[in-house]
Scaffold this motif. Sequence first.
Motif, PDB file in Angstrom:
ATOM      1  N   LEU A   1       0.827  -1.209   0.000  1.00 43.33           N
ATOM      2  CA  LEU A   1       0.000   0.000   0.000  1.00 43.33           C
ATOM      3  C   LEU A   1       0.853   1.248   0.000  1.00 43.33           C
ATOM      4  O   LEU A   1       0.549   2.240  -0.678  1.00 43.33           O
ATOM      5  N   THR A   2       1.957   1.173   0.748  1.00 44.27           N
ATOM      6  CA  THR A   2       2.862   2.331   0.770  1.00 44.27           C
ATOM      7  C   THR A   2       3.409   2.603  -0.621  1.00 44.27           C
ATOM      8  O   THR A   2       3.511   3.749  -1.088  1.00 44.27           O
ATOM      9  N   GLY A   3       3.787   1.512  -1.344  1.00 44.62           N
ATOM     10  CA  GLY A   3       4.303   1.681  -2.705  1.00 44.62           C
ATOM     11  C   GLY A   3       3.266   2.249  -3.657  1.00 44.62           C
ATOM     12  O   GLY A   3       3.568   3.100  -4.499  1.00 44.62           O
TER      13      GLY A   3
ATOM     14  N   ALA B   1       2.745   5.877  -3.075  1.00 45.68           N
ATOM     15  CA  ALA B   1       3.902   6.639  -3.553  1.00 45.68           C
ATOM     16  C   ALA B   1       3.853   6.814  -5.072  1.00 45.68           C
ATOM     17  O   ALA B   1       4.156   7.880  -5.607  1.00 45.68           O
ATOM     18  N   MET B   2       3.518   5.732  -5.799  1.00 46.09           N
ATOM     19  CA  MET B   2       3.399   5.829  -7.258  1.00 46.09           C
ATOM     20  C   MET B   2       2.320   6.819  -7.666  1.00 46.09           C
ATOM     21  O   MET B   2       2.485   7.580  -8.616  1.00 46.09           O
ATOM     22  N   LYS B   3       1.190   6.782  -6.950  1.00 48.04           N
ATOM     23  CA  LYS B   3       0.094   7.689  -7.296  1.00 48.04           C
ATOM     24  C   LYS B   3       0.497   9.129  -7.062  1.00 48.04           C
ATOM     25  O   LYS B   3       0.166  10.033  -7.834  1.00 48.04           O
ATOM     26  N   ALA B   4       1.257   9.337  -5.971  1.00 53.52           N
ATOM     27  CA  ALA B   4       1.701  10.692  -5.673  1.00 53.52           C
ATOM     28  C   ALA B   4       2.663  11.191  -6.726  1.00 53.52           C
ATOM     29  O   ALA B   4       2.610  12.347  -7.165  1.00 53.52           O
ATOM     30  N   LEU B   5       3.558  10.326  -7.159  1.00 51.46           N
ATOM     31  CA  LEU B   5       4.499  10.716  -8.193  1.00 51.46           C
ATOM     32  C   LEU B   5       3.790  10.986  -9.538  1.00 51.46           C
ATOM     33  O   LEU B   5       4.166  11.901 -10.280  1.00 51.46           O
ATOM     34  N   ALA B   6       2.792  10.129  -9.848  1.00 48.05           N
ATOM     35  CA  ALA B   6       2.050  10.351 -11.102  1.00 48.05           C
ATOM     36  C   ALA B   6       1.285  11.646 -11.085  1.00 48.05           C
ATOM     37  O   ALA B   6       1.114  12.314 -12.105  1.00 48.05           O
ATOM     38  N   GLY B   7       0.809  12.028  -9.934  1.00 54.61           N
ATOM     39  CA  GLY B   7       0.069  13.283  -9.854  1.00 54.61           C
ATOM     40  C   GLY B   7       0.936  14.481 -10.062  1.00 54.61           C
ATOM     41  O   GLY B   7       0.449  15.564 -10.391  1.00 54.61           O
ATOM     42  N   LEU B   8       2.225  14.324  -9.845  1.00 56.28           N
ATOM     43  CA  LEU B   8       3.137  15.437 -10.065  1.00 56.28           C
ATOM     44  C   LEU B   8       3.364  15.720 -11.560  1.00 56.28           C
ATOM     45  O   LEU B   8       3.846  16.783 -11.936  1.00 56.28           O
TER      46      LEU B   8
END
Length: 397
Positions: free
Chosen positions: A22-24, A27-34
């Motif tokens: 879940l942490t990963g 993190a991926m979703k946060a990076l994609a949103g950038l």
Amino acid sequence: MPNITNHRSPKARAALCALVLLTGLFAMKALAGLKKPPEALDIPETPLAVEVTEARSREVQTVISGYGEVTALNTVALSPEVSGRVVALHPNLEEGEVIEKGELLFGLDTEALTIDQTTAERRLVTLKRNRDLLKKEYERTRRLFDTMKTGSLSDVETAEQAYNTARDSVDQLAHSLAETELNLKKSTVRAPFRARVKSVSIEMDQYLTAGTQVLTLADDALLEVAVPIKGDEAAMFLEFAKGAAPTTWFGPLVPKECLVSWNDSAATATGTLDRVVRYDAASRTVYVAVQMNGQSQEGFPITEGMFCRVAIPGKSLDHLIPLPSHAVTSSGAVRIDNNGRLKTVSVETAYTHDGFTYVSAGLDEGTRVITSRLASPLENALLSITVPKELASGGTR
């Protein structure tokens, strides 16, 4: 030193793994949103540039085109009717020369025939004299026997027999003399019409045998072309005379002026549609004759042997829409302007001639038909209309 062992239960291990996953994901979703998404491009549709013509129906004078070889309708092969030696020849008796009607073509030696004629004429005078004397003797003997009973019946019959024999001799010699005179006339051969020499095989002093072909003459005053027409076209477009008597053969055709041309109109002449020559069942073709009578042609003439194109006027057809033939597909369809978009519609065609196809059904009046040559265009494609000058000025094609 004490041995310390870390004991975890299976549930604790599963929970730990789920926490890592879940942490990963977060993190991926946060990076994609950038990351900023690409801007949408508005690509305009490229219109297809075409020319159009408005569909306008009208009455069409049909023309049937065909090809045929020109022939001289009157061709004569000449042979001497008597045998003899050639003693006279026309000075222009060569292939291709034209000889006027009545001019001497060739003459045969008549010396023997002239002697026979003179001898027969003299002998005939003597035989006629003897016949007349024997006739008088017979009449005298008959009269004496009938009125005075002088002589006998046998004497009368003998006198009659002598008279009949003399009369028969006169008739035979007269017949022989007539044949001799006829042969004298046949010894001189003249042109039966204004003739063109097609072939010649005769020379001075040559001995000719009766019946041997020596000349072929053609009358160029009447030329003819036999034109083949497809059976369906003949049935649809040929115009026959009304009120003709019923027959199992084709009736008389309506005489129409036809144009005969050779080598892309390097030479032209006019002719008249004359008759149906024959029907070829194998090819389902009707052959019609076009005659060129008494042509006075300027420049290069239409002559026998030329393979010519013949344009024959046919029936007039109503309510046909003329279109360039390339605007009609092989499957019988045309492409039209439908509110600025390309649309394909099926049509019925009645006639094609000289680069135009005439549509009988499937198009409404005023429909704008695409006349540009297109290679597999997309249906419903956007169109850019270029109006031809004749339409821009209010005309019709």
